[in-house]
Design a protein around this motif. Sequence first.
Motif, PDB file in Angstrom:
ATOM      1  N   PHE A 745     -90.161  57.795 114.842  1.00  0.00           N
ATOM      2  CA  PHE A 745     -88.919  57.029 114.702  1.00  0.00           C
ATOM      3  C   PHE A 745     -88.054  57.584 113.576  1.00  0.00           C
ATOM      4  CE2 PHE A 745     -92.353  54.179 116.111  1.00  0.00           C
ATOM      5  CZ  PHE A 745     -91.894  53.891 117.378  1.00  0.00           C
ATOM      6  N   SER A 746     -88.709  58.036 112.513  1.00  0.00           N
ATOM      7  CA  SER A 746     -87.947  58.553 111.361  1.00  0.00           C
ATOM      8  C   SER A 746     -87.140  59.792 111.722  1.00  0.00           C
ATOM      9  CB  SER A 746     -88.908  58.845 110.195  1.00  0.00           C
ATOM     10  OG  SER A 746     -89.899  59.781 110.582  1.00  0.00           O
ATOM     11  N   ASP A 747     -87.544  60.481 112.804  1.00  0.00           N
ATOM     12  CA  ASP A 747     -86.761  61.634 113.253  1.00  0.00           C
ATOM     13  C   ASP A 747     -85.447  61.199 113.905  1.00  0.00           C
ATOM     14  OD1 ASP A 747     -88.787  63.291 112.367  1.00  0.00           O
ATOM     15  OD2 ASP A 747     -89.783  63.362 114.334  1.00  0.00           O
ATOM     16  N   ILE A 748     -85.425  59.970 114.399  1.00  0.00           N
ATOM     17  CA  ILE A 748     -84.230  59.443 115.067  1.00  0.00           C
ATOM     18  C   ILE A 748     -83.261  58.871 114.040  1.00  0.00           C
ATOM     19  CG2 ILE A 748     -83.395  57.738 116.764  1.00  0.00           C
ATOM     20  CD1 ILE A 748     -86.143  57.970 118.127  1.00  0.00           C
ATOM     21  N   GLY A 749     -83.798  58.218 112.988  1.00  0.00           N
ATOM     22  CA  GLY A 749     -82.958  57.616 111.959  1.00  0.00           C
ATOM     23  C   GLY A 749     -83.745  56.615 111.144  1.00  0.00           C
ATOM     24  N   THR A 750     -83.075  55.985 110.213  1.00  0.00           N
ATOM     25  CA  THR A 750     -83.731  54.929 109.421  1.00  0.00           C
ATOM     26  C   THR A 750     -83.876  53.691 110.290  1.00  0.00           C
ATOM     27  OG1 THR A 750     -81.658  53.989 108.614  1.00  0.00           O
ATOM     28  CG2 THR A 750     -82.609  55.823 107.335  1.00  0.00           C
ATOM     29  N   PRO A 751     -84.733  52.731 109.893  1.00  0.00           N
ATOM     30  CA  PRO A 751     -84.853  51.491 110.669  1.00  0.00           C
ATOM     31  C   PRO A 751     -83.515  50.802 110.884  1.00  0.00           C
ATOM     32  CG  PRO A 751     -86.662  51.647 109.100  1.00  0.00           C
ATOM     33  CD  PRO A 751     -85.744  52.796 108.812  1.00  0.00           C
ATOM     34  N   VAL A 752     -82.670  50.756 109.848  1.00  0.00           N
ATOM     35  CA  VAL A 752     -81.368  50.088 109.980  1.00  0.00           C
ATOM     36  C   VAL A 752     -80.501  50.842 110.979  1.00  0.00           C
ATOM     37  CG1 VAL A 752     -79.226  49.476 108.774  1.00  0.00           C
ATOM     38  CG2 VAL A 752     -81.453  49.092 107.663  1.00  0.00           C
ATOM     39  N   GLY A 760     -77.604  48.572 118.886  1.00  0.00           N
ATOM     40  CA  GLY A 760     -76.395  47.762 118.818  1.00  0.00           C
ATOM     41  C   GLY A 760     -76.558  46.460 118.077  1.00  0.00           C
ATOM     42  N   GLY A 761     -77.541  46.393 117.208  1.00  0.00           N
ATOM     43  CA  GLY A 761     -77.711  45.194 116.395  1.00  0.00           C
ATOM     44  C   GLY A 761     -79.084  44.550 116.552  1.00  0.00           C
ATOM     45  N   LYS A 762     -79.365  43.636 115.633  1.00  0.00           N
ATOM     46  CA  LYS A 762     -80.683  43.003 115.577  1.00  0.00           C
ATOM     47  C   LYS A 762     -80.998  42.203 116.834  1.00  0.00           C
ATOM     48  CE  LYS A 762     -84.343  41.698 112.983  1.00  0.00           C
ATOM     49  NZ  LYS A 762     -85.052  40.768 113.834  1.00  0.00           N
ATOM     50  N   ASN A 763     -80.028  41.447 117.341  1.00  0.00           N
ATOM     51  CA  ASN A 763     -80.286  40.629 118.524  1.00  0.00           C
ATOM     52  C   ASN A 763     -80.636  41.497 119.727  1.00  0.00           C
ATOM     53  OD1 ASN A 763     -79.859  38.270 117.147  1.00  0.00           O
ATOM     54  ND2 ASN A 763     -77.698  38.084 117.737  1.00  0.00           N
TER      55      ASN A 763
END
Length: 783
Positions: A745-752, A760-763
Amino acid sequence: MDNKEKKSLSETDICDLFISPAIKDAGWEPVRQIRREVTLTPGPVIVRGNMSSRNKKKKKFADYVLSWEPGIPIAVVEAKDNNHTVSQGMQQALGYAEILEVPSAFSSNGDAFAVHNKVPAPGEEIETELPLEAFPTPDALWQRYKTFRGIDDQAEPLVVQPYHEDMSGKGPRYYQVEAINRTIEAVASGKRRVLLVMATGTGKTYTTFQIIWRLWKARKVKRVLFLADRNILVDQTLVNDFRPFGAVMTKIKNRKIDPSYEVYLGLYQAITGPDEEDKIFKNISRDFFDMIVIDECHRGSAADDSAWREILEYFSDSIQVGLTATPKETKYVSSSTYFGEPVYTYSLKQGIEDGFLAPYKVVRIDIDKDVLGWTPPPGMVDDLGQAIDEREYNQKDMDRILVLNQRTKLVAKRVMKYLNATDPYAKTIVFCEDIDHAERMRAAIVNAAGQIAIENPKYVMRITGDSVEGKAELDNFIDPESRFPVIATTSELLTTGVDARTCKLIVLDKTITSMTIFKQIIGRGTRIDEDNNKWFFTIMDFKKATQLFRDPDFDGEAAVVYEPGDDDDPVPPDPPPEEGDDEGGGIEEEPGTYKVRVSGVDARIISERIEYIGPDGNLITESYKDFSRKQIQSEYASLDEFLNRWHSAKKKQAILDELEEHGIVLDNLAAEIGKDYGDFDLICHIAYDQPPLTRKERANKVKKRNYFTKYGEQVRAVLTALLDKYADEGISTLESAKVLKLKPFSDIGTPVEIINDVFGGKNSFDHAIEELEQELFKPDESA
């Protein structure tokens, strides 16, 4: 009133309109002599998993208890409505009469009284029927009681001496009444030595107070000495149960007995000792004390060679009452050695069955090196470079001759795993083989406890005879108001009568062969403490010590206890081995004994099973699998009910947490069924016999569907990686955003960035995870 109308009345109506008036008309006084709806026992606490509840169906509840004087019950009456026959309640009444040890039992439906008389006169029937107006008078039933109990007219004035009435109105329990009355009757009949056997946690001190109070008020005794072996016991007695004695009571201190008091409380070691100048009791006359009460008399206070025995012999004309929870008879000491047979016994088994004492569950744990044995390979040396004898070491050798450091760590981790799953602050006693083992166990538990032990240095304490710091914490350990220490590692803490009423876990990593020692250990956990939500306790057994529960002597007939031994220290040191001591706790470590210590040998748990007290008082053995099935089905009666709950739960972890509250640790199930299965499949397989799929099989089924096509490339990459994580680690990885910090996942980006930019957001992220879980656990795999 016609029969039809009478049959429509409730049992309470029958009592109010027919039974109570008939008893009152016979001369019985309401309140003082007639008590209605008397709870004799509250019913046993039932334990399964980490949940408990009272079995109120087993509550003992007498409709009427009739007394000659308050605290002296002499008859019981069982009432039924008029749809029952007159004698239909007799068997119930006889059960209550047996509990109260009274000779008269009655049953009535409002038409007449059925009567059972345990001491019929010659030619008189045991059971008869009387009309309502012929109910016996108090005098008639009192004479019958006196015959039944062997009370002569000369003893009567002392026997009827009133109890001290508690301002709260809370009277003594039925067994306390019986213990008090039996003791008073014994003294009234001229007996000078009396033994009471009452299980730990049943209120021996309160019982003692009422005995002394009644004898003192009747002037049968003027000066009384109450002896205990721990300062806290004396101090608690002074301010609690004995408080009504007020100004006539004192605690013996400064090695001086002030003759101006009447009730004296003291430590054995405060009035005697090994040297003649320590024996301050000899400074007063032999007839100074009329009565001596010896608390915890099993600890050697009446052994022939005991210094404490001198006190008893010096005041030999006094009335002497011994109190104990763990009586025994050995080949060296017969039951008539000093006090004689108990005048009354209230056992642990009875206390649990009645519901006054906490039941226990037993977790039996087998470690591979204990059960299968361990033989060192040729030429192996221990941690100090010493050659290890090439022989098989087994359970009895562990921590006595052979120290496997990994085994100690394994026990410590298992203890902390249990505490963390239940209550990390539950008072716990870990019984070890000796002081060395107790210290190593303390260190291992500190390491297993981690942060909680760093934040609280007194979370785990070794409380042994050689540890000044540990002994200083003993009172804090047993004080419910003091949070620390939480865990005490020890070897001989049990011999002191330590009352740790909030103790919820007893760990046995000690070889125990003595029934007396075993009973003392079990007694550490038997108190129910409602204020602190303590209803049961757990025994975690690593050394097969709990096999003694199956010994007929565990809760058999009581016999007097007098073991040699003169330990005045509140936490005595490890005793030396005694040749041929078949009552000992096993071989103790001799000072300087060399132990083989090995760090590199692995140890693992190969089996666990949980046992509970069954309806017959015996332990029921259940495998963890059987236990888990029952617990899951108690929460979810059917597969459909479980599936509905599982699919509707936004967080599956909430369900797993609920099951853990029932004592189900799914890691343990996985160890039995297979570590490749996920929590969902373990539950469905164990509880509902569904064929399980591995986590990998479930993940692959999802990948093969067209489910992912609705998502973009980056979302598919994240969800595919999450499926792989699930296949490797389980459901918790899907429900924790922390996993997004890891590769890939870290290769794709940070968790945020992943949550906001990719989904597209938490929901939207949460919704995608919920849908992924739905796909994983679809009931219809063809869909």
